[in-house]
Design an enzyme around this catalytic site. Structure first.
Site, PDB file in Angstrom:
ATOM      1  N   GLU A  70       0.813  -1.215   0.000  1.00 32.18           N
ATOM      2  CA  GLU A  70       0.000   0.000   0.000  1.00 32.18           C
ATOM      3  C   GLU A  70       0.847   1.265   0.000  1.00 32.18           C
ATOM      4  O   GLU A  70       0.398   2.347   0.367  1.00 32.18           O
ATOM      5  CB  GLU A  70      -0.981  -0.052   1.175  1.00 32.18           C
ATOM      6  CG  GLU A  70      -2.071  -1.087   0.878  1.00 32.18           C
ATOM      7  CD  GLU A  70      -2.911  -1.474   2.072  1.00 32.18           C
ATOM      8  OE1 GLU A  70      -2.474  -1.258   3.219  1.00 32.18           O
ATOM      9  OE2 GLU A  70      -4.010  -1.993   1.851  1.00 32.18           O
ATOM     10  N   HIS A  89      -1.505   4.343   8.011  1.00 28.93           N
ATOM     11  CA  HIS A  89      -2.630   3.638   7.393  1.00 28.93           C
ATOM     12  C   HIS A  89      -2.946   2.419   8.241  1.00 28.93           C
ATOM     13  O   HIS A  89      -2.079   1.571   8.469  1.00 28.93           O
ATOM     14  CB  HIS A  89      -2.280   3.205   5.966  1.00 28.93           C
ATOM     15  CG  HIS A  89      -3.259   2.192   5.410  1.00 28.93           C
ATOM     16  ND1 HIS A  89      -4.609   2.407   5.411  1.00 28.93           N
ATOM     17  CD2 HIS A  89      -3.061   0.960   4.872  1.00 28.93           C
ATOM     18  CE1 HIS A  89      -5.222   1.352   4.878  1.00 28.93           C
ATOM     19  NE2 HIS A  89      -4.304   0.451   4.556  1.00 28.93           N
ATOM     20  N   HIS A  91      -6.204  -0.522   9.743  1.00 30.14           N
ATOM     21  CA  HIS A  91      -7.486  -1.200   9.548  1.00 30.14           C
ATOM     22  C   HIS A  91      -8.192  -1.303  10.899  1.00 30.14           C
ATOM     23  O   HIS A  91      -8.640  -2.380  11.300  1.00 30.14           O
ATOM     24  CB  HIS A  91      -7.271  -2.592   8.954  1.00 30.14           C
ATOM     25  CG  HIS A  91      -6.425  -2.618   7.729  1.00 30.14           C
ATOM     26  ND1 HIS A  91      -5.693  -3.719   7.359  1.00 30.14           N
ATOM     27  CD2 HIS A  91      -6.188  -1.673   6.782  1.00 30.14           C
ATOM     28  CE1 HIS A  91      -5.032  -3.467   6.241  1.00 30.14           C
ATOM     29  NE2 HIS A  91      -5.312  -2.222   5.876  1.00 30.14           N
ATOM     30  N   TYR A 116     -13.269  17.920  18.747  1.00 27.45           N
ATOM     31  CA  TYR A 116     -11.915  17.368  18.623  1.00 27.45           C
ATOM     32  C   TYR A 116     -11.680  16.761  17.238  1.00 27.45           C
ATOM     33  O   TYR A 116     -10.580  16.877  16.687  1.00 27.45           O
ATOM     34  CB  TYR A 116     -11.681  16.330  19.723  1.00 27.45           C
ATOM     35  CG  TYR A 116     -12.022  16.908  21.070  1.00 27.45           C
ATOM     36  CD1 TYR A 116     -11.204  17.871  21.659  1.00 27.45           C
ATOM     37  CD2 TYR A 116     -13.205  16.556  21.711  1.00 27.45           C
ATOM     38  CE1 TYR A 116     -11.539  18.449  22.870  1.00 27.45           C
ATOM     39  CE2 TYR A 116     -13.548  17.133  22.921  1.00 27.45           C
ATOM     40  CZ  TYR A 116     -12.721  18.071  23.493  1.00 27.45           C
ATOM     41  OH  TYR A 116     -13.068  18.660  24.681  1.00 27.45           O
TER      42      TYR A 116
END
Length: 220
Positions: A70, A89, A91, A116
């Site tokens: 990725e 990145h 999941h 926030y």
């Protein structure tokens, strides 16, 4: 602390925050004109010098470990703006869940429920679904018309940038929390921040909300 040591420290923080199940997710940092990226299949909490890939800003592999598939997401963020110096990145569960829903709006898949989220992350558009590792993931991020420093990838996860690794990790944590609150309030008569409050927060904290991006750097 060297850039590689900073990367390992950030990886440990991501795991401690519960954002990286198993060996999922990847992080990177700019070191001059080189991208230092976690290697493929390596748990982020166990990064060592031998687990770091070195790329150039076009994504060419210069050395080190085999890079995460990725990598286009990371290179795209660096090409979008010089203010992006680190990328996370992941999941993480709540971000993945919200990425499986229809977006709240075109400019942000996540609604403005807390100050926030608006202050620290800003609008977070949903990018189209592509298989993990598809180079189009990078193209979609690079060409996204909205100002952003975070995005959700449809049915996949989140990607967040910062001026450094600490800021990128903090934003990833805040985005996960915003997604969790989104899920907890789904289907209820929830109260979102109004336009005046959002505009003031965005102005005071220089966070992107509602604005379109200048993509000239990305398409040079």
């Amino acid at each position: 602390m060297s850039a590689v040591e900073q990367l390992a420290e950030a990886g440990a923080r991501v795991v401690e925050a519960g954002l990286s199940p198993g060996s999922s997710g990847n992080i990177s940092v700019l070191d001059g004109d080189r991208v230092l990226l976690s290697g493929t299949g390596v748990p982020l909490g166990e990064l060592g010098p031998e687990d770091v890939a070195v790329l150039d800003l076009d994504g060419a592999h210069l050395g080190g470990a085999r890079p995460s598939k990725e990598w286009p997401l990371h290179v795209a963020f660096y090409r979008r703006s010089p203010e992006h110096r680190a990328v996370v990145h992941v999941h993480s569960p709540s971000a993945v869940a919200v990425a499986c829903l229809e977006p709240w709006a075109g400019h942000s898949a996540v609604p403005p429920l807390t100050p926030y989220f608006v202050m620290r992350v800003g609008q977070t558009p949903l990018l189209p679904y592509r298989a993990p590792g598809d180079p189009g993931l990078g193209s979609d991020l690079l060409e996204c018309p909205w100002e952003l420093r975070a995005a959700l990838l449809a049915n996949h996860g989140s990607v967040v940038a910062g001026a450094g690794l600490a800021e990128a990790v903090d934003r990833a944590v805040e985005l996960e929390e915003a997604c969790r609150i989104t899920l907890l309030t789904s289907g209820l008569a929830r109260r979102e921040l109004d336009a005046t409050a959002i505009a003031e927060l965005s102005r005071r904290w220089s966070s992107p909300w509602g604005g379109r991006a200048d993509l000239r750097r990305g398409v040079d």
